[in-house]
Design a protein around this motif. Structure first.
Motif, PDB file in Angstrom:
ATOM      1  N   ARG A 345       0.844  -1.107  -0.161  1.00  0.00           N
ATOM      2  CA  ARG A 345       0.074   0.020  -0.093  1.00  0.00           C
ATOM      3  C   ARG A 345       0.775   1.235   0.180  1.00  0.00           C
ATOM      4  NH1 ARG A 345      -3.611  -0.015   4.842  1.00  0.00           N
ATOM      5  NH2 ARG A 345      -4.477  -1.765   3.894  1.00  0.00           N
ATOM      6  N   ILE A 346       1.875   1.373   0.713  1.00  0.00           N
ATOM      7  CA  ILE A 346       2.899   2.469   0.975  1.00  0.00           C
ATOM      8  C   ILE A 346       3.660   2.633  -0.425  1.00  0.00           C
ATOM      9  CG2 ILE A 346       4.985   3.296   1.944  1.00  0.00           C
ATOM     10  CD1 ILE A 346       4.182   1.767   4.410  1.00  0.00           C
ATOM     11  N   LEU A 347       3.846   1.542  -1.202  1.00  0.00           N
ATOM     12  CA  LEU A 347       4.648   1.763  -2.495  1.00  0.00           C
ATOM     13  C   LEU A 347       3.776   2.021  -3.500  1.00  0.00           C
ATOM     14  CD1 LEU A 347       6.664  -1.531  -2.321  1.00  0.00           C
ATOM     15  CD2 LEU A 347       7.703   0.767  -2.373  1.00  0.00           C
ATOM     16  N   ARG A 348       2.429   1.719  -3.426  1.00  0.00           N
ATOM     17  CA  ARG A 348       1.500   2.273  -4.505  1.00  0.00           C
ATOM     18  C   ARG A 348       1.324   3.630  -4.338  1.00  0.00           C
ATOM     19  NH1 ARG A 348      -3.131   0.349  -3.776  1.00  0.00           N
ATOM     20  NH2 ARG A 348      -2.942  -1.066  -2.239  1.00  0.00           N
ATOM     21  N   GLU A 349       0.924   4.067  -2.990  1.00  0.00           N
ATOM     22  CA  GLU A 349       0.733   5.742  -2.787  1.00  0.00           C
ATOM     23  C   GLU A 349       1.854   6.154  -3.263  1.00  0.00           C
ATOM     24  OE1 GLU A 349      -0.012   5.450   1.357  1.00  0.00           O
ATOM     25  OE2 GLU A 349      -1.924   4.790   1.154  1.00  0.00           O
ATOM     26  N   ARG A 350       3.218   5.804  -3.233  1.00  0.00           N
ATOM     27  CA  ARG A 350       4.254   6.750  -3.721  1.00  0.00           C
ATOM     28  C   ARG A 350       4.608   6.523  -5.196  1.00  0.00           C
ATOM     29  NH1 ARG A 350       8.985   4.621  -1.702  1.00  0.00           N
ATOM     30  NH2 ARG A 350      10.164   6.319  -2.491  1.00  0.00           N
ATOM     31  N   GLY A 351       3.749   5.722  -5.876  1.00  0.00           N
ATOM     32  CA  GLY A 351       3.738   5.853  -7.394  1.00  0.00           C
ATOM     33  C   GLY A 351       4.679   4.609  -7.854  1.00  0.00           C
ATOM     34  N   VAL A 352       4.988   3.595  -7.015  1.00  0.00           N
ATOM     35  CA  VAL A 352       5.879   2.630  -7.312  1.00  0.00           C
ATOM     36  C   VAL A 352       5.075   1.576  -8.185  1.00  0.00           C
ATOM     37  CG1 VAL A 352       7.727   0.846  -6.656  1.00  0.00           C
ATOM     38  CG2 VAL A 352       7.638   2.857  -5.564  1.00  0.00           C
ATOM     39  N   GLU A 353       5.438   1.047  -9.512  1.00  0.00           N
ATOM     40  CA  GLU A 353       4.613   0.155  -9.927  1.00  0.00           C
ATOM     41  C   GLU A 353       5.166  -1.250  -9.655  1.00  0.00           C
ATOM     42  OE1 GLU A 353       1.735   0.397 -11.783  1.00  0.00           O
ATOM     43  OE2 GLU A 353       1.709   2.326 -11.469  1.00  0.00           O
ATOM     44  N   ILE A 354       4.333  -2.146  -9.366  1.00  0.00           N
ATOM     45  CA  ILE A 354       4.717  -3.602  -9.207  1.00  0.00           C
ATOM     46  C   ILE A 354       4.142  -4.600 -10.053  1.00  0.00           C
ATOM     47  CG2 ILE A 354       4.765  -5.432  -7.224  1.00  0.00           C
ATOM     48  CD1 ILE A 354       4.085  -2.648  -5.339  1.00  0.00           C
ATOM     49  N   ILE A 355       5.002  -5.497 -10.686  1.00  0.00           N
ATOM     50  CA  ILE A 355       4.601  -6.638 -11.447  1.00  0.00           C
ATOM     51  C   ILE A 355       4.467  -7.782 -10.273  1.00  0.00           C
ATOM     52  CG2 ILE A 355       4.876  -8.269 -13.325  1.00  0.00           C
ATOM     53  CD1 ILE A 355       6.998  -6.154 -14.351  1.00  0.00           C
ATOM     54  N   PRO A 356       3.239  -8.164 -10.083  1.00  0.00           N
ATOM     55  CA  PRO A 356       3.041  -9.114  -9.038  1.00  0.00           C
ATOM     56  C   PRO A 356       3.553 -10.575  -8.884  1.00  0.00           C
ATOM     57  CG  PRO A 356       1.191  -8.800 -10.170  1.00  0.00           C
ATOM     58  CD  PRO A 356       2.021  -8.011 -10.705  1.00  0.00           C
ATOM     59  N   ASP A 357       3.718 -11.029  -7.879  1.00  0.00           N
ATOM     60  CA  ASP A 357       4.673 -12.311  -7.782  1.00  0.00           C
ATOM     61  C   ASP A 357       3.599 -13.328  -8.551  1.00  0.00           C
ATOM     62  OD1 ASP A 357       2.496 -12.147  -5.897  1.00  0.00           O
ATOM     63  OD2 ASP A 357       3.695 -12.947  -4.257  1.00  0.00           O
ATOM     64  N   ALA A 358       2.326 -13.201  -8.325  1.00  0.00           N
ATOM     65  CA  ALA A 358       1.315 -14.339  -8.815  1.00  0.00           C
ATOM     66  C   ALA A 358       1.394 -14.681 -10.189  1.00  0.00           C
ATOM     67  CB  ALA A 358      -0.124 -13.697  -8.402  1.00  0.00           C
TER      68      ALA A 358
END
Length: 475
Positions: A345-358
């Protein structure tokens, strides 16, 4: 990382997965009964058994969990680690269900684990332990070509899979499909070339596909191609090594930082991943690698500035404590659960994009699927049509040369007149699977106003596919 350690940083890995599922269910408006049925782990077995080690009996404890058998067989790795526990195994089994659905692999989700530090045992002792563990799982119906098919995970590899499949063969000598009881086996014993590198290769293919969508990488403040992108890799095991190696040698990325158990090494001009891997093999760690700055507190290196961060080791390395200081623009989760729920949640609020593990680390199960198919078909990929396509390619070359009265360059001849072998077909299938899955994730994110990240898009896709099966077929 065990649940107890995870809990110190917030919710456990299992709770984190369940929260993601709950969020997706809420977005979809799925009824509570269906949601609860999808979250529960259908079955789990715990086994404890003695093995004689140097004249003394040692007791080993392990688990195998089946989260869902809506598609058979259920699929998932077996990890050997001193910190594995039942909650972790159940969480990973659930993740496997969603992972298979996301990349359209027709398996249910399962996972196994044995409490052991494999580095402390000699090869013949490890073989005895592995064969006994396999017998326990087979006797309880948790290892077979049609019901439950394990694969390598952390702490295991082709060697352990070879021992297990041989144990199955000894117990069921008349089962002609015995090789399909496990995947990730040695090539000489029913495995396929490309399985060992598959998860790391899948991470590379995931990043390649994302960079084919300029509007998507713009979200992370990036542009252009992968070439020249600065990459930090945490964990240079099987997955991290192959992902880093392929990104360095085939996509011209700069691997600026590598984090291992004993610390981190840094070179902003780029590290030679192959040389680092050899140094680790010879010395046991990254310390002392020539031409690089050494940082003893390796976990701090996660916070260094980079374009792409690839956590490829254990769960929960990015937490509420360090998430505010992560400087990566894009994170590709090569490990399972490297980011805690709160940190995400913190990373998304900071604008960091994440390619998820799943999605990101699904390359292993995709190629395991190919290996399983090959084992059941009893014929290697390409055996029936390789020479046919070579001959057809040569006919095309001959026709071009006759029509143009020009000699086709030799390098083009080699490509046109070459039939695809098993390795080519495995890579092609992996690439296609990763590309199509990410395209669906991107499409879902961009068309559903309730979804604002790739992780939730992936979970919505997975839950929709699994719940559709439950609705159509029944519980």
């Amino acid at each position: 990382m065990s649940d107890s350690k995870f809990a110190q940083q917030g919710m456990s890995f299992r709770e984190s997965v369940e929260h993601m599922v709950d969020h997706a269910i809420g977005i979809m408006g799925l009824d509570a009964g269906m949601g609860n049925a999808m979250k529960v782990c259908q079955s789990v077995v715990q086994v404890s058994f003695p093995v004689e080690i140097n004249g003394k009996a040692e007791i080993f404890t392990g688990w195998r969990a089946t989260h869902s058998d809506h598609r058979l067989p259920s699929k998932g790795g077996i990890r050997y680690a001193p910190i594995v526990d039942q909650d972790e195994v159940e969480a990973l089994a659930a993740l496997m269900t969603y992972k298979c659905a996301i990349v359209d692999v027709p398996f249910g989700g399962s996972k196994g684990g044995l409490v052991i530090d494999p580095k402390k045992y000699e090869r013949h002792h490890l073989e005895a332990i592995t064969r006994r563990f396999a017998r326990e799982l087979i006797n309880k119906g948790y290892l077979s070509p049609s019901q439950n098919v394990p694969a390598p995970d952390m702490g295991t590899g082709p060697q352990e899979m070879g021992w297990m499949v041989d144990t199955y063969k000894q117990m069921f000598p008349n089962d002609i499909n015995y090789m399909g009881a496990l995947t990730g086996k040695p090539v000489e014993h029913g495995g396929v070339r490309g399985r060992n590198e598959a998860t790391g290769r899948g991470v590379q293919y995931a990043l390649r596909e994302l960079f084919r969508h300029p509007e998507e990488i713009k979200r992370a403040g990036l542009s252009g191609s992968l070439s020249g992108k600065r990459v930090i890799v945490q964990g240079l095991g099987n997955v991290g090594y192959h992902a880093a190696h392929f990104l360095e040698t085939e996509d011209d990325c700069l691997i600026t930082t590598i984090i291992e158990r004993d610390g981190a090494i840094i070179n902003e001009d780029g590290l030679n991943v192959g040389a680092v891997r050899q140094h680790i093999v010879e010395s046991g760690g990254v310390k002392g690698f020539p031409g690089a700055e050494y940082l003893e507190d390796g976990i701090k290196a996660l916070e260094r500035e980079c374009d792409i961060l690839i956590p490829a080791a254990l769960e929960g390395v990015i937490t509420t404590e360090n998430a505010p200081r992560i400087q990566a623009s894009l994170i590709a989760e090569a490990a399972n659960g490297p980011i805690t729920f709160e940190a995400d949640r913190i990373l998304r609020e900071r604008g960091v994009e994440i390619i998820p593990d799943a999605y990101c680390n699904a390359g292993g199960v995709i190629v395991s699927y190919f290996e399983w198919i090959r084992n059941l078909n009893h014929v290697r990929f390409g055996r029936l049509d390789k020479r046919f396509h070579e001959a057809r390619g040569q006919h095309v070359i001959d026709a071009i040369e006759q029509a143009t009265d020009t000699k086709v360059p030799e390098h083009i001849v080699k490509e046109l007149a070459r039939g695809a072998d098993e390795f080519d077909l495995v890579r092609s299938g992996l690439d296609d699977s990763m590309r199509l899955a990410l395209q669906e994730i991107i499409r879902t994110r961009n068309t559903n106003p309730k979804i604002d990240d790739y992780r939730m898009a992936a979970y919505v896709i997975a839950i929709e596919k699994v719940s559709r099966h439950y609705r159509d077929i029944g519980f």
